[in-house]
Scaffold this motif. Structure first.
Motif, mmCIF file in Angstrom:
data_model
loop_
_atom_site.group_PDB
_atom_site.id
_atom_site.type_symbol
_atom_site.label_atom_id
_atom_site.label_comp_id
_atom_site.label_asym_id
_atom_site.label_seq_id
_atom_site.Cartn_x
_atom_site.Cartn_y
_atom_site.Cartn_z
ATOM 1 N N HIS A 134 0.797 -1.224 0.000
ATOM 2 C CA HIS A 134 0.000 0.000 0.000
ATOM 3 C C HIS A 134 0.831 1.276 0.000
ATOM 4 C CE1 HIS A 134 -3.273 -2.782 1.249
ATOM 5 N NE2 HIS A 134 -4.007 -1.926 0.571
ATOM 6 N N THR A 135 2.135 1.181 0.187
ATOM 7 C CA THR A 135 2.970 2.382 0.164
ATOM 8 C C THR A 135 3.390 2.680 -1.273
ATOM 9 O OG1 THR A 135 3.820 1.876 2.380
ATOM 10 C CG2 THR A 135 5.055 3.467 1.063
ATOM 11 N N PRO A 136 3.033 3.830 -1.814
ATOM 12 C CA PRO A 136 3.363 4.136 -3.215
ATOM 13 C C PRO A 136 4.867 4.223 -3.433
ATOM 14 C CG PRO A 136 1.698 5.658 -2.342
ATOM 15 C CD PRO A 136 2.246 4.906 -1.177
ATOM 16 N N VAL A 137 5.311 3.790 -4.598
ATOM 17 C CA VAL A 137 6.717 3.932 -4.990
ATOM 18 C C VAL A 137 6.897 5.341 -5.557
ATOM 19 C CG1 VAL A 137 8.546 3.098 -6.506
ATOM 20 C CG2 VAL A 137 6.949 1.464 -5.457
ATOM 21 N N PRO A 138 7.777 6.146 -4.968
ATOM 22 C CA PRO A 138 7.976 7.515 -5.478
ATOM 23 C C PRO A 138 8.424 7.499 -6.934
ATOM 24 C CG PRO A 138 9.007 7.244 -3.323
ATOM 25 C CD PRO A 138 8.601 5.878 -3.768
ATOM 26 N N HIS A 139 7.917 8.434 -7.684
ATOM 27 C CA HIS A 139 8.203 8.454 -9.130
ATOM 28 C C HIS A 139 9.642 8.836 -9.419
ATOM 29 C CE1 HIS A 139 7.668 8.960 -13.408
ATOM 30 N NE2 HIS A 139 8.090 10.210 -13.332
ATOM 31 N N GLU A 140 10.171 9.863 -8.742
ATOM 32 C CA GLU A 140 11.484 10.390 -9.094
ATOM 33 C C GLU A 140 12.625 9.572 -8.490
ATOM 34 O OE1 GLU A 140 11.715 14.509 -8.209
ATOM 35 O OE2 GLU A 140 10.356 15.094 -9.829
ATOM 36 N N ILE A 141 12.565 9.282 -7.191
ATOM 37 C CA ILE A 141 13.616 8.496 -6.529
ATOM 38 C C ILE A 141 12.922 7.274 -5.926
ATOM 39 C CG2 ILE A 141 15.497 8.487 -4.849
ATOM 40 C CD1 ILE A 141 15.647 11.475 -5.059
ATOM 41 N N SER A 142 12.812 6.243 -6.738
ATOM 42 C CA SER A 142 11.970 5.106 -6.367
ATOM 43 C C SER A 142 12.450 4.382 -5.118
ATOM 44 C CB SER A 142 11.876 4.120 -7.538
ATOM 45 O OG SER A 142 13.172 3.707 -7.946
ATOM 46 N N CYS A 143 13.764 4.398 -4.855
ATOM 47 C CA CYS A 143 14.255 3.641 -3.697
ATOM 48 C C CYS A 143 13.829 4.247 -2.367
ATOM 49 C CB CYS A 143 15.780 3.512 -3.753
ATOM 50 S SG CYS A 143 16.682 5.043 -3.449
ATOM 51 N N LEU A 144 13.289 5.469 -2.372
ATOM 52 C CA LEU A 144 12.735 6.034 -1.139
ATOM 53 C C LEU A 144 11.538 5.225 -0.649
ATOM 54 C CD1 LEU A 144 12.952 9.869 -1.833
ATOM 55 C CD2 LEU A 144 14.448 8.475 -0.392
ATOM 56 N N HIS A 145 11.052 4.320 -1.495
ATOM 57 C CA HIS A 145 9.993 3.404 -1.080
ATOM 58 C C HIS A 145 10.395 2.629 0.176
ATOM 59 C CE1 HIS A 145 7.568 -0.451 -1.596
ATOM 60 N NE2 HIS A 145 6.640 0.487 -1.571
ATOM 61 N N LEU A 146 11.671 2.309 0.311
ATOM 62 C CA LEU A 146 12.139 1.599 1.507
ATOM 63 C C LEU A 146 11.870 2.424 2.757
ATOM 64 C CD1 LEU A 146 15.393 -0.404 1.949
ATOM 65 C CD2 LEU A 146 14.876 1.411 3.572
ATOM 66 N N GLN A 147 12.266 3.668 2.756
ATOM 67 C CA GLN A 147 12.066 4.520 3.927
ATOM 68 C C GLN A 147 10.579 4.756 4.192
ATOM 69 O OE1 GLN A 147 14.646 8.075 4.016
ATOM 70 N NE2 GLN A 147 15.822 7.162 2.345
ATOM 71 N N HIS A 148 9.826 5.038 3.133
ATOM 72 C CA HIS A 148 8.409 5.332 3.302
ATOM 73 C C HIS A 148 7.636 4.114 3.821
ATOM 74 C CE1 HIS A 148 8.747 8.700 0.023
ATOM 75 N NE2 HIS A 148 9.460 8.945 1.104
ATOM 76 N N THR A 149 8.018 2.929 3.349
ATOM 77 C CA THR A 149 7.305 1.726 3.777
ATOM 78 C C THR A 149 7.598 1.394 5.235
ATOM 79 O OG1 THR A 149 7.331 0.832 1.543
ATOM 80 C CG2 THR A 149 6.939 -0.728 3.317
ATOM 81 N N LEU A 150 8.831 1.595 5.678
ATOM 82 C CA LEU A 150 9.130 1.356 7.096
ATOM 83 C C LEU A 150 8.316 2.290 7.982
ATOM 84 C CD1 LEU A 150 12.973 0.716 6.981
ATOM 85 C CD2 LEU A 150 11.140 -0.951 7.233
ATOM 86 N N ASP A 151 8.098 3.515 7.518
ATOM 87 C CA ASP A 151 7.207 4.438 8.218
ATOM 88 C C ASP A 151 5.803 3.838 8.308
ATOM 89 O OD1 ASP A 151 5.621 6.537 9.121
ATOM 90 O OD2 ASP A 151 6.495 8.021 7.774
ATOM 91 N N THR A 152 5.286 3.347 7.187
ATOM 92 C CA THR A 152 3.960 2.729 7.171
ATOM 93 C C THR A 152 3.893 1.539 8.117
ATOM 94 O OG1 THR A 152 3.678 3.358 4.839
ATOM 95 C CG2 THR A 152 2.201 1.667 5.705
ATOM 96 N N ALA A 153 4.904 0.689 8.070
ATOM 97 C CA ALA A 153 4.905 -0.525 8.895
ATOM 98 C C ALA A 153 4.906 -0.187 10.371
ATOM 99 C CB ALA A 153 6.116 -1.383 8.538
ATOM 100 N N ILE A 154 5.689 0.789 10.778
ATOM 101 C CA ILE A 154 5.782 1.137 12.198
ATOM 102 C C ILE A 154 4.508 1.817 12.667
ATOM 103 C CG2 ILE A 154 7.049 2.596 13.838
ATOM 104 C CD1 ILE A 154 9.585 1.912 12.131
ATOM 105 N N ARG A 155 3.834 2.556 11.782
ATOM 106 C CA ARG A 155 2.584 3.211 12.155
ATOM 107 C C ARG A 155 1.463 2.207 12.423
ATOM 108 N NH1 ARG A 155 2.771 8.616 11.887
ATOM 109 N NH2 ARG A 155 4.495 9.520 10.669
ATOM 110 N N ILE A 156 1.609 0.976 11.962
ATOM 111 C CA ILE A 156 0.598 -0.045 12.274
ATOM 112 C C ILE A 156 0.508 -0.252 13.777
ATOM 113 C CG2 ILE A 156 0.019 -2.497 12.018
ATOM 114 C CD1 ILE A 156 1.365 -2.385 9.259
ATOM 115 N N GLY A 157 1.651 -0.156 14.455
ATOM 116 C CA GLY A 157 1.665 -0.291 15.905
ATOM 117 C C GLY A 157 1.843 -1.728 16.356
ATOM 118 N N ASN A 158 1.748 -1.921 17.682
ATOM 119 C CA ASN A 158 1.914 -3.218 18.326
ATOM 120 C C ASN A 158 3.381 -3.646 18.253
ATOM 121 O OD1 ASN A 158 1.079 -6.555 18.338
ATOM 122 N ND2 ASN A 158 0.145 -5.206 19.828
#
Length: 523
Positions: free
Chosen positions: A284-308
């Motif tokens: 569910h975390t979008p892959v950034p268009h310009e610097i696609s590898c930022l998907h790694l950082q953005h997804t870890l943010d998403t994963a941690i926001r799930i909690g628990n």
């Protein structure tokens, strides 16, 4: 097997990505700290009172598998499973600040079974005291006393049996504790799905008897294999290697993860929910268009926001994200502080991953493991001050041989030996390949930007900084130009200044094209 440059970068990102996710999530697990709007930071704390950047039991157990894989072992073999079990025991005997209840029960049972003198030997190897010397052993009829001197496979069998006894007593051994540590399995058996499934299942069973735990480890390890080799994030190709019933079960679970918001998958201590949480965050975390590898950082943010169980979900996700985006996608700010049991750093995890993919063999320079790489391309030292900042120096690898005392930090754009950078000098390495083809550098813009900004951050911390590569002809001037550009110098002026200071400077066409397109780094 032979890996391309891109595949090698992705393989090196697997364990690193998992450790970074672990260290990021550690401070937020089970609501220990609120997550701010700017995303997770390596704040430390958490249930184990960890230091900022310190990994938890997730990566400590991963390390026990990775160090065996780095020796070139077949992880399915009795010898390898014994070695992994020993690694778990050494870690347990070090009195970790946080450990899952199920893992603690199983490994603790086996630790108490061992003769006291052998337990002390294991502890001394890691520089610790003997674990629980006053704890009485379990009755012989319940738990035979395995010895590290017994037949090959006895120790792993004892640990697997201890896990099975726990399952018989409780019926609940499908926690997420084996999935969180599974990332090295694929590296040891890249391109061999059968071996990956067998190894992942056997290693899972050392502490987690429930079949779902083994299936989850196999499925995730197969996804890591696919990401390293194909550069794709996809769980479904691995389904064909599971039994029919498991295929149906996990197909439904993957469908749920992809159709529901990541926040749905909490609590996530159950292995199935943990896998769904990690995959839902990735999907569910979008892959950034310009610097696609930022998907790694953005997804870890998403994963941690799930909690628990934030550190574990992020560690699981991080292993697969690293397999897709590579070690070069992990920002230096994280790599500089990530560390943990047994006294290891982020770069040492990368070295283990590299060796695991090569059957334990170093590269042609005898790296990792060598003290010094005698590059033939560098004949004499090159060391000049940056034309736009006298506190930054530009040079080649030979400059490290007689480094001026005022230089206290080094940004390395090539491999170096373990003693090539003088003791006491801070080193931040980057993976930048001096080839113009885009496929040679997975994340070229990110790496150039990150290296330049790292030099700026080191300067802000009071360091004088050397930026170097092998010959100071292509990589060094490229990052030197980028360093000037982040200070507001235009590309033409920066290029002219740096190339005048380094007369042999000639960034390759791919680097020049990136600098021209970049003009000014994205903020």
């Amino acid at each position: 097997m032979y890996l391309t440059t891109a595949q090698n970068d992705r393989a090196c990102g697997v364990i690193l990505g998992s450790a970074v996710g672990d260290a990021l999530g550690a401070g937020y697990e089970f609501g220990c700290a609120p997550l701010g709007p700017d995303g997770p930071e390596m704040i430390g704390g958490g249930l184990g009172g960890f230091a900022p950047g310190e990994w938890t039991d997730d990566t400590s157990m991963t390390y026990a598998i990775a160090e065996v894989a780095a020796k070139g072992a077949d992880l399915r073999s009795p010898e390898a499973l014994d070695d992994i079990s020993r690694g778990f025991l050494r870690w347990y005997d070090s009195h970790p600040p946080d450990i899952g209840m199920q893992t603690s029960s199983v490994v603790g049972d086996v630790s108490r079974m061992l003769p006291e003198d052998l337990a002390q030997q294991a502890s001394r190897r890691e520089g610790t005291e003997a674990s629980k010397p006053g704890t009485p052993p379990l009755p012989e009829e319940v738990a035979p006393r395995p010895s590290r001197r017994e037949n090959t496979g006895a120790l792993a069998a004892a640990m697997t049996q201890a896990a099975a006894r726990l399952h018989e007593r409780t019926g609940h051994t499908a926690g997420n504790g084996s999935l969180m540590r599974t990332s090295p399995v694929a590296l040891a058996h890249l391109g061999d799905p059968t071996a990956i499934v067998e190894a992942a299942t056997a290693i899972s069973a050392l502490t987690h008897t429930d079949p779902r735990a083994g299936e989850a480890c196999a499925l995730w390890s197969l996804a890591i294999n696919h990401a390293v080799l194909e550069g794709e994030l996809d769980l479904r190709p691995g389904l064909q290697h599971l039994p029919a019933e498991a295929q149906a079960f996990w197909t439904a679970r993957i469908d749920e993860a992809e159709s529901q918001d990541p926040s749905t998958f909490t609590p996530n201590g159950y292995v199935v929910t943990a896998l769904q949480a990690a995959w839902s965050a990735i999907h569910h975390t979008p892959v950034p268009h310009e610097i696609s590898c930022l998907h790694l950082q953005h997804t870890l943010d998403t994963a941690i926001r799930i909690g628990n169980d934030t550190d574990t979900v992020a560690a699981i996700a991080g292993g697969l994200l690293g397999a897709r985006w590579g070690a070069s996608a992990v920002p230096a700010a994280w790599r500089r502080i990530v560390h943990g049991y047994p006294g290891r750093t982020a770069e040492e995890l990368v070295e283990l991953a590299f060796l695991a993919t090569r059957g334990g063999e170093p590269n042609g320079y005898d790296w990792p493991g060598c003290e010094y790489i005698p590059y033939w391309q560098a004949h004499r030292p090159v060391l000049v001050q940056h034309p736009f900042d006298e506190g930054v120096w530009l040079g080649n690898v030979k400059a490290l041989d007689d480094l001026p005392q005022e230089i206290t930090a080094v940004v390395s754009l090539c491999l170096t030996g373990s003693k090539q950078v003088p003791a006491g000098v801070l080193q931040v390495p980057f993976r930048l390949i001096d080839e113009p083809e885009s496929e040679s550098n997975l994340n070229l813009e990110h790496v150039i930007t990150d290296a330049a900004r790292t030099a700026a951050e080191l300067r802000a911390d009071g360091h004088q900084v050397l930026i170097h590569c092998v010959a100071a002809e292509s990589r060094t001037p490229t990052v030197g130009i980028a360093y000037a550009m982040i200070s507001g110098v235009d590309v033409e002026t920066a290029t002219k200044g740096v190339c005048s200071a380094l007369p042999a400077a000639s960034p390759n066409p791919g680097f020049r094209r990136q600098l021209d397109e970049w003009e000014r780094p994205n903020e």
